[in-house]
Scaffold this motif. Sequence first.
Motif, PDB file in Angstrom:
ATOM      1  N   GLY A 225     -14.071  24.567  36.779  1.00  0.00           N
ATOM      2  CA  GLY A 225     -12.830  25.009  37.414  1.00  0.00           C
ATOM      3  C   GLY A 225     -11.789  23.911  37.367  1.00  0.00           C
ATOM      4  O   GLY A 225     -12.121  22.744  37.158  1.00  0.00           O
ATOM      5  N   GLY A 226     -10.563  24.272  37.569  1.00  0.00           N
ATOM      6  CA  GLY A 226      -9.473  23.300  37.465  1.00  0.00           C
ATOM      7  C   GLY A 226      -8.808  23.459  36.111  1.00  0.00           C
ATOM      8  O   GLY A 226      -9.482  23.436  35.082  1.00  0.00           O
ATOM      9  N   ALA A 227      -7.517  23.692  36.141  1.00  0.00           N
ATOM     10  CA  ALA A 227      -6.778  23.883  34.894  1.00  0.00           C
ATOM     11  C   ALA A 227      -5.556  22.976  34.890  1.00  0.00           C
ATOM     12  O   ALA A 227      -4.970  22.696  35.942  1.00  0.00           O
ATOM     13  CB  ALA A 227      -6.353  25.340  34.778  1.00  0.00           C
ATOM     14  N   LEU A 228      -5.197  22.537  33.706  1.00  0.00           N
ATOM     15  CA  LEU A 228      -4.132  21.547  33.570  1.00  0.00           C
ATOM     16  C   LEU A 228      -3.203  21.967  32.437  1.00  0.00           C
ATOM     17  O   LEU A 228      -3.667  22.294  31.341  1.00  0.00           O
ATOM     18  CB  LEU A 228      -4.809  20.209  33.222  1.00  0.00           C
ATOM     19  N   ARG A 229      -1.868  21.978  32.722  1.00  0.00           N
ATOM     20  CA  ARG A 229      -0.919  22.345  31.660  1.00  0.00           C
ATOM     21  C   ARG A 229      -0.181  21.128  31.125  1.00  0.00           C
ATOM     22  O   ARG A 229       0.280  20.281  31.893  1.00  0.00           O
ATOM     23  CB  ARG A 229       0.112  23.351  32.191  1.00  0.00           C
ATOM     24  N   GLY A 230      -0.109  21.074  29.805  1.00  0.00           N
ATOM     25  CA  GLY A 230       0.652  20.008  29.148  1.00  0.00           C
ATOM     26  C   GLY A 230       1.005  20.419  27.738  1.00  0.00           C
ATOM     27  O   GLY A 230       0.651  21.521  27.285  1.00  0.00           O
ATOM     28  N   GLN A 234      -3.164  16.487  19.916  1.00  0.00           N
ATOM     29  CA  GLN A 234      -4.562  16.216  19.513  1.00  0.00           C
ATOM     30  C   GLN A 234      -5.495  16.219  20.722  1.00  0.00           C
ATOM     31  O   GLN A 234      -6.594  16.752  20.674  1.00  0.00           O
ATOM     32  CB  GLN A 234      -4.651  14.844  18.842  1.00  0.00           C
ATOM     33  N   LEU A 235      -5.037  15.607  21.807  1.00  0.00           N
ATOM     34  CA  LEU A 235      -5.883  15.491  23.000  1.00  0.00           C
ATOM     35  C   LEU A 235      -6.257  16.862  23.573  1.00  0.00           C
ATOM     36  O   LEU A 235      -7.422  17.104  23.900  1.00  0.00           O
ATOM     37  CB  LEU A 235      -5.154  14.663  24.064  1.00  0.00           C
ATOM     38  N   THR A 236      -5.284  17.761  23.672  1.00  0.00           N
ATOM     39  CA  THR A 236      -5.592  19.089  24.235  1.00  0.00           C
ATOM     40  C   THR A 236      -6.446  19.892  23.257  1.00  0.00           C
ATOM     41  O   THR A 236      -7.253  20.722  23.658  1.00  0.00           O
ATOM     42  CB  THR A 236      -4.313  19.878  24.612  1.00  0.00           C
ATOM     43  N   GLU A 237      -6.265  19.629  21.979  1.00  0.00           N
ATOM     44  CA  GLU A 237      -7.075  20.276  20.943  1.00  0.00           C
ATOM     45  C   GLU A 237      -8.535  19.847  21.080  1.00  0.00           C
ATOM     46  O   GLU A 237      -9.454  20.650  21.028  1.00  0.00           O
ATOM     47  CB  GLU A 237      -6.519  19.851  19.574  1.00  0.00           C
ATOM     48  N   GLU A 238      -8.739  18.535  21.285  1.00  0.00           N
ATOM     49  CA  GLU A 238     -10.108  17.999  21.409  1.00  0.00           C
ATOM     50  C   GLU A 238     -10.745  18.439  22.728  1.00  0.00           C
ATOM     51  O   GLU A 238     -11.948  18.598  22.828  1.00  0.00           O
ATOM     52  CB  GLU A 238     -10.081  16.464  21.316  1.00  0.00           C
ATOM     53  N   HIS A 239      -9.910  18.567  23.775  1.00  0.00           N
ATOM     54  CA  HIS A 239     -10.331  19.130  25.043  1.00  0.00           C
ATOM     55  C   HIS A 239     -11.527  18.398  25.673  1.00  0.00           C
ATOM     56  O   HIS A 239     -12.459  19.026  26.177  1.00  0.00           O
ATOM     57  CB  HIS A 239     -10.699  20.604  24.796  1.00  0.00           C
ATOM     58  N   GLN A 260      -2.544  11.213  21.746  1.00  0.00           N
ATOM     59  CA  GLN A 260      -3.755  10.923  22.521  1.00  0.00           C
ATOM     60  C   GLN A 260      -3.483  10.753  24.023  1.00  0.00           C
ATOM     61  O   GLN A 260      -4.382  10.414  24.786  1.00  0.00           O
ATOM     62  CB  GLN A 260      -4.461   9.681  21.951  1.00  0.00           C
ATOM     63  N   GLY A 261      -2.251  10.985  24.436  1.00  0.00           N
ATOM     64  CA  GLY A 261      -1.927  10.948  25.868  1.00  0.00           C
ATOM     65  C   GLY A 261      -1.794  12.373  26.366  1.00  0.00           C
ATOM     66  O   GLY A 261      -1.621  13.297  25.576  1.00  0.00           O
ATOM     67  N   MET A 262      -1.916  12.559  27.696  1.00  0.00           N
ATOM     68  CA  MET A 262      -1.745  13.904  28.272  1.00  0.00           C
ATOM     69  C   MET A 262      -0.287  14.046  28.695  1.00  0.00           C
ATOM     70  O   MET A 262       0.146  13.421  29.672  1.00  0.00           O
ATOM     71  CB  MET A 262      -2.688  14.066  29.472  1.00  0.00           C
TER      72      MET A 262
END
Length: 299
Positions: A225-230, A234-239, A260-262
Amino acid sequence: MKRITDLLGIQYPIFQGAMAHIARYPLVSAVSEAGGLGIIAAGGLSGEELREQIRETQKRTEKPFAVNLMLQMETISEQVEVLITEGVKIVTTGAGTPRPYMESLKQAGIKVFPVVPSVKLAKKMEELGADGVIAEGMEAGGHIGETTTMALIPQVTQAVTIPVIAAGGIGDGRGMAAAFALGARGVQLGTVFLTATECPIHDNYQQAILQADDTATTVIRKAKGGALRGLKNQLTEEHTNDAFSLAALERAADAGEIQQGMIMTGQIAGLLTQVKPAKTLIEEIFTEAELISKSIKID
Ligand SMILES: Cc1cc2nc3c(=O)[nH]c(=O)nc-3n(C[C@H](O)[C@H](O)[C@H](O)COP(=O)(O)O)c2cc1C
């Protein structure tokens, strides 16, 4: 119901949303000095670091400002003590219930505005004695709930009698007027203030927001649980789990690491194309909202 501006002693019913690691005294004092409500993000700070942020803000403005407490932080008791002794008058809360601290905050005459993602939590906070709630839709940047602002605000304003501040996806006067039409008594903006001149983030972060379009953000979810929007990168792709860490936000905000930063930001980033002083942002949004509220035609 008292107007939010009268309740808090501010000029405009516009809150600058707390942003971990970013909403520090340069931005907070600029927003408060301009007549909005600047909010220091206490997430990630020790008690002493929070004290410094409060004092630096007080040096720059005599107007009201708030502190946002992330309630699951280890340093939370220390932070509560510090903000009471330093004379902070308004607190917003996230990530948990303010129940254990409510009595001391209220005794110190502090107004408490929890951030809520649902009707259920809004009602709970009203029962706990909150002075208002900030209802945040899932268009927002950062940690989010499940419901959109458009659907959440009328349901929350119908369910509670305390003032509701609308957050999530508000980018200009049209958004602000819409929030008031849904029953909100104020708005909280995060993404917009990432584009403020005074916002202490790396240029790469700010430019990435200015260049973003309407589909540039994504939501990453934790297994538990817990969701984050940005912004998608690459970072969100790698998850990986690292994407949820404060360190990942710091890489974007301090070092300007675009891949590589959020790069936490909301869906309204697509609307924003210029860096402007906080004062200009606030005045433009308020003036446009007022104009729209007088001229809107339903025919
Ligand atoms: C970079 C970033 C960091 C955030 N950190 C926090 C935080 O520490 N505490 C909190 O309550 N909300 C946090 N938020 C949410 C904002 O305070 C605000 O409610 C939200 O950004 C509003 O939606 P918008 O981005 O569409 O304007 C954060 C948002 C962003 C964009």
